[in-house]
Design a protein around this motif. Sequence first.
Motif, mmCIF file in Angstrom:
data_model
loop_
_atom_site.group_PDB
_atom_site.id
_atom_site.type_symbol
_atom_site.label_atom_id
_atom_site.label_comp_id
_atom_site.label_asym_id
_atom_site.label_seq_id
_atom_site.Cartn_x
_atom_site.Cartn_y
_atom_site.Cartn_z
ATOM 1 N N PRO A 406 7.438 -13.750 -27.488
ATOM 2 C CA PRO A 406 6.895 -14.911 -28.187
ATOM 3 C C PRO A 406 7.627 -16.393 -28.508
ATOM 4 O O PRO A 406 6.680 -17.074 -28.511
ATOM 5 C CB PRO A 406 6.230 -14.430 -29.510
ATOM 6 C CG PRO A 406 7.134 -13.199 -30.090
ATOM 7 C CD PRO A 406 8.087 -12.533 -28.429
ATOM 8 N N LEU A 407 8.456 -16.313 -28.920
ATOM 9 C CA LEU A 407 8.980 -17.581 -29.271
ATOM 10 C C LEU A 407 9.339 -18.601 -27.809
ATOM 11 O O LEU A 407 9.136 -19.573 -27.921
ATOM 12 C CB LEU A 407 10.185 -17.290 -29.575
ATOM 13 C CG LEU A 407 10.832 -18.791 -29.793
ATOM 14 C CD1 LEU A 407 9.889 -18.759 -31.069
ATOM 15 C CD2 LEU A 407 12.404 -18.048 -31.106
ATOM 16 N N ASP A 408 9.845 -17.723 -26.109
ATOM 17 C CA ASP A 408 9.199 -18.214 -25.117
ATOM 18 C C ASP A 408 7.991 -18.714 -25.067
ATOM 19 O O ASP A 408 7.789 -19.700 -24.398
ATOM 20 C CB ASP A 408 9.982 -17.232 -23.970
ATOM 21 C CG ASP A 408 11.247 -17.165 -24.667
ATOM 22 O OD1 ASP A 408 11.871 -17.916 -25.005
ATOM 23 O OD2 ASP A 408 12.255 -16.330 -23.650
ATOM 24 N N GLU A 409 6.925 -17.927 -25.222
ATOM 25 C CA GLU A 409 5.446 -18.289 -25.100
ATOM 26 C C GLU A 409 5.470 -19.718 -25.797
ATOM 27 O O GLU A 409 4.556 -20.691 -24.981
ATOM 28 C CB GLU A 409 4.833 -17.240 -25.368
ATOM 29 C CG GLU A 409 5.035 -16.282 -23.926
ATOM 30 C CD GLU A 409 4.303 -16.494 -22.913
ATOM 31 O OE1 GLU A 409 3.637 -17.195 -22.124
ATOM 32 O OE2 GLU A 409 5.333 -16.791 -21.603
ATOM 33 N N ILE A 410 5.576 -19.447 -27.157
ATOM 34 C CA ILE A 410 5.456 -20.604 -28.048
ATOM 35 C C ILE A 410 5.702 -22.230 -27.191
ATOM 36 O O ILE A 410 5.224 -23.142 -27.459
ATOM 37 C CB ILE A 410 5.306 -20.825 -29.630
ATOM 38 C CG1 ILE A 410 4.751 -19.546 -29.994
ATOM 39 C CG2 ILE A 410 5.341 -22.057 -30.209
ATOM 40 C CD1 ILE A 410 5.015 -19.002 -31.232
ATOM 41 N N LYS A 411 6.649 -21.777 -27.009
ATOM 42 C CA LYS A 411 7.775 -23.042 -26.476
ATOM 43 C C LYS A 411 6.916 -23.683 -25.294
ATOM 44 O O LYS A 411 7.210 -24.717 -24.494
ATOM 45 C CB LYS A 411 9.031 -22.853 -26.148
ATOM 46 C CG LYS A 411 10.022 -23.126 -27.909
ATOM 47 C CD LYS A 411 11.409 -22.212 -27.081
ATOM 48 C CE LYS A 411 12.451 -22.221 -28.474
ATOM 49 N NZ LYS A 411 13.486 -21.951 -29.090
ATOM 50 N N ARG A 412 6.548 -22.988 -24.580
ATOM 51 C CA ARG A 412 5.981 -23.416 -23.236
ATOM 52 C C ARG A 412 4.090 -23.832 -23.498
ATOM 53 O O ARG A 412 4.122 -24.829 -22.694
ATOM 54 C CB ARG A 412 5.268 -21.641 -22.151
ATOM 55 C CG ARG A 412 4.911 -22.103 -20.494
ATOM 56 C CD ARG A 412 4.814 -20.739 -20.192
ATOM 57 N NE ARG A 412 4.070 -20.093 -20.942
ATOM 58 C CZ ARG A 412 1.994 -20.003 -20.961
ATOM 59 N NH1 ARG A 412 2.066 -21.006 -19.951
ATOM 60 N NH2 ARG A 412 1.166 -19.613 -21.491
ATOM 61 N N LYS A 413 4.266 -23.233 -24.134
ATOM 62 C CA LYS A 413 2.650 -24.323 -24.320
ATOM 63 C C LYS A 413 3.105 -25.725 -25.442
ATOM 64 O O LYS A 413 2.503 -26.414 -24.649
ATOM 65 C CB LYS A 413 2.124 -22.879 -25.828
ATOM 66 C CG LYS A 413 1.459 -21.887 -25.460
ATOM 67 C CD LYS A 413 0.254 -21.103 -26.501
ATOM 68 C CE LYS A 413 0.669 -19.820 -26.032
ATOM 69 N NZ LYS A 413 0.854 -19.010 -25.083
ATOM 70 N N ILE A 414 3.973 -25.765 -26.119
ATOM 71 C CA ILE A 414 4.069 -26.889 -26.439
ATOM 72 C C ILE A 414 5.029 -27.784 -25.949
ATOM 73 O O ILE A 414 3.809 -28.699 -25.441
ATOM 74 C CB ILE A 414 5.924 -26.505 -27.426
ATOM 75 C CG1 ILE A 414 5.212 -26.301 -29.393
ATOM 76 C CG2 ILE A 414 6.050 -28.009 -28.131
ATOM 77 C CD1 ILE A 414 6.073 -25.954 -30.101
ATOM 78 N N ALA A 415 5.308 -27.364 -24.908
ATOM 79 C CA ALA A 415 5.881 -28.174 -23.566
ATOM 80 C C ALA A 415 4.603 -28.430 -22.709
ATOM 81 O O ALA A 415 5.113 -29.958 -22.378
ATOM 82 C CB ALA A 415 7.155 -27.532 -22.386
ATOM 83 N N PHE A 416 3.800 -27.813 -22.877
ATOM 84 C CA PHE A 416 2.481 -28.279 -21.913
ATOM 85 C C PHE A 416 1.685 -29.057 -23.262
ATOM 86 O O PHE A 416 1.221 -30.924 -22.140
ATOM 87 C CB PHE A 416 1.414 -27.138 -21.934
ATOM 88 C CG PHE A 416 0.265 -27.927 -20.976
ATOM 89 C CD1 PHE A 416 0.137 -27.897 -19.547
ATOM 90 C CD2 PHE A 416 -0.539 -27.736 -21.715
ATOM 91 C CE1 PHE A 416 -0.794 -28.691 -19.646
ATOM 92 C CE2 PHE A 416 -2.273 -28.269 -21.370
ATOM 93 C CZ PHE A 416 -1.776 -28.614 -20.127
ATOM 94 N N LEU A 417 1.857 -29.024 -23.924
ATOM 95 C CA LEU A 417 0.878 -30.423 -25.595
ATOM 96 C C LEU A 417 1.572 -31.284 -24.955
ATOM 97 O O LEU A 417 1.002 -32.610 -25.169
ATOM 98 C CB LEU A 417 1.240 -29.685 -26.394
ATOM 99 C CG LEU A 417 0.040 -28.211 -26.550
ATOM 100 C CD1 LEU A 417 0.598 -27.681 -28.287
ATOM 101 C CD2 LEU A 417 -1.081 -28.551 -26.589
ATOM 102 N N ASN A 418 3.258 -31.105 -25.082
ATOM 103 C CA ASN A 418 3.761 -32.328 -25.237
ATOM 104 C C ASN A 418 2.937 -33.134 -24.399
ATOM 105 O O ASN A 418 3.848 -34.834 -23.269
ATOM 106 C CB ASN A 418 5.310 -32.214 -24.873
ATOM 107 C CG ASN A 418 5.968 -31.916 -26.332
ATOM 108 O OD1 ASN A 418 5.484 -32.108 -27.583
ATOM 109 N ND2 ASN A 418 6.837 -31.374 -26.112
ATOM 110 N N GLU A 419 3.386 -32.368 -22.576
ATOM 111 C CA GLU A 419 2.763 -33.333 -20.947
ATOM 112 C C GLU A 419 1.887 -33.924 -21.214
ATOM 113 O O GLU A 419 1.222 -34.768 -20.576
ATOM 114 C CB GLU A 419 3.110 -32.023 -20.142
ATOM 115 C CG GLU A 419 3.440 -33.103 -19.129
ATOM 116 C CD GLU A 419 2.806 -31.621 -17.739
ATOM 117 O OE1 GLU A 419 2.697 -31.764 -16.482
ATOM 118 O OE2 GLU A 419 4.107 -31.122 -17.905
ATOM 119 N N ARG A 420 0.755 -32.904 -21.713
ATOM 120 C CA ARG A 420 -0.526 -32.803 -21.704
ATOM 121 C C ARG A 420 -1.027 -34.543 -23.096
ATOM 122 O O ARG A 420 -1.995 -34.805 -22.401
ATOM 123 C CB ARG A 420 -1.462 -31.958 -22.553
ATOM 124 C CG ARG A 420 -3.216 -31.901 -22.080
ATOM 125 C CD ARG A 420 -3.965 -32.364 -20.660
ATOM 126 N NE ARG A 420 -4.885 -31.875 -20.962
ATOM 127 C CZ ARG A 420 -5.409 -31.192 -20.020
ATOM 128 N NH1 ARG A 420 -5.199 -29.652 -20.665
ATOM 129 N NH2 ARG A 420 -6.770 -31.139 -19.993
#
Length: 570
Positions: A406-420
Amino acid sequence: MTRRLDVAKLDTIAFPNSPDDPAWLGAAVDSIELLKTTAAGDEILIYAVGSALLIKGVLAPIAQVTPADQEDLMHSFIQSDDTWCIQKSYGGGEGHRVYIEPPLHSPGCKSLAGGEMLVFRRSFYGMDEVRPELELSQKLVHCLALHWLADRSAFCRLDARGDVEEVIRVVTRHRDDDRKKIEAVTILAKDLATYMALSDMALMYRFDFTRFIPARFSEWSEGARDNFSSPDLFYHTGKGPLASFANGCMIVRPQITKEDLIEEWKEEFNPKKKEYAVFKILDRKNNKEVETSCAPDCISSYFEKNDLPWHISPAFFRPDVLHRFKADPQKYSLDDRTISCRNAWFLKTYDINEAGQVHTYIGYLADLPIEEQRYWQTFNEWPKGPISKRAHENDILGEFSSEYEPLDEIKRKIAFLNERKPAWWSFRSDKLVAAVLYPVADSTKEWGDEILAFDQLLVEGFLQKPLRAAAKLEGASIDDKWGSLKILQELAATKIGADEAAALAEPLRRLHALRTILRGHSSTTDSKKAEQDARREFGTLREQFKDLAAGCDRALVTLLPMLGIPETFA
């Protein structure tokens, strides 16, 4: 261990103990002994200026000072503002000329021709309010791979342990008192010797120690003059009433040669010189627990036919082994599977099994410096269970892991939000993302630290004002005093109903509440109860954190599409 030069000792040759100390005023020649001592140390002066103190070091071609032409060198004239310049000249039958002129183009003697200045002080003419700073030879700094760190006032590099090493120091003593100020530059002797050996140079000091009381000085006594001469140290001395001076030159030759440096380089790759620690491992080839060195001749690859353990035989460690790396994120980079220490070393893989043990492979331990191997050795223990499922799938089977992280998945989502860059999201730095890890030991402090970092990464990423505007557009009634989590819940309620929205936001609220309890101003009783509840329900604090992360990830999966983020990225 490098013996650092005590720059404070320069005070003894720059200032008297009392203003009219006759013994000090008449003993300028004693300053030479301190110069000789420092020149023989692990860290040496290359520049020092203060009252009654002038030491300037330059590099001279060895061939031109072997033997030293003492009369010629005593005519040398070294100016700190003798820098590189674009020179313009006319005359001498050559007409107009424009060319680049190096430092030491006219040092008053032949011996220094082709030499190198080490320390410069340029003046910004016409800008008297700009204080000229000391500058170092860029050729020297670049060759030694050094970088200026202002907080240390030094040119530095990383040593073999990944620690910052001050190679060239710029020291100012009594900075706020111009009458007593001393400015000095030091360098590690080994580094200067290396540079001198490779450039065929020697260090030449031009020094002047003059002690007197200006208001009471008349002249130097003719009968009190003297000269001293040895092959690499020569100077004039003189005395007067309550006054003395010593003025001359000293040559310091490199104590290593190019051949020495080549042999030293070869030794770095001599396998017989490398040390290896012994570890308790699970010998996968022979299916037994053994103690063995991680030296290459004590382990083998899959393709070698022998009874030695495979290099991917796991070694197991108490979870505390990771605390040092988590405690110093500036020096160490720690993620879920790898650890590195700046430029010093890299551990290719590690993981944590269900028994809570950290594990890696004996072959990868062999790649670490011996000091680091010994550190890991102190936490080494026999296995309490097999390696993790993820490690088995990744490292042994060569497959992608089937485990949900789950922590990896959350970090993946945060990376997308940072980009978006949606308006309601505050960019989360790489440093903040990297700081959030699962707790490794069953430690309340570590658990609290990770909860704090997790909340800072996730909950603090949501911005109240833009979220409030988005929620109102969906018809939600929002109180201006509500925080971001309450606003998210009310926004979700417009889509899925109040009860489901409350359940959806609950993991995020629980995370934020735990932060307040563990790292806020809550009572010790509240903190202890939160810990007891976590252990009672999940067994360990690590498992509680994982469950909380999974809940937060599920919340994001539903919430982000409501905020306009495509479901494929949520």
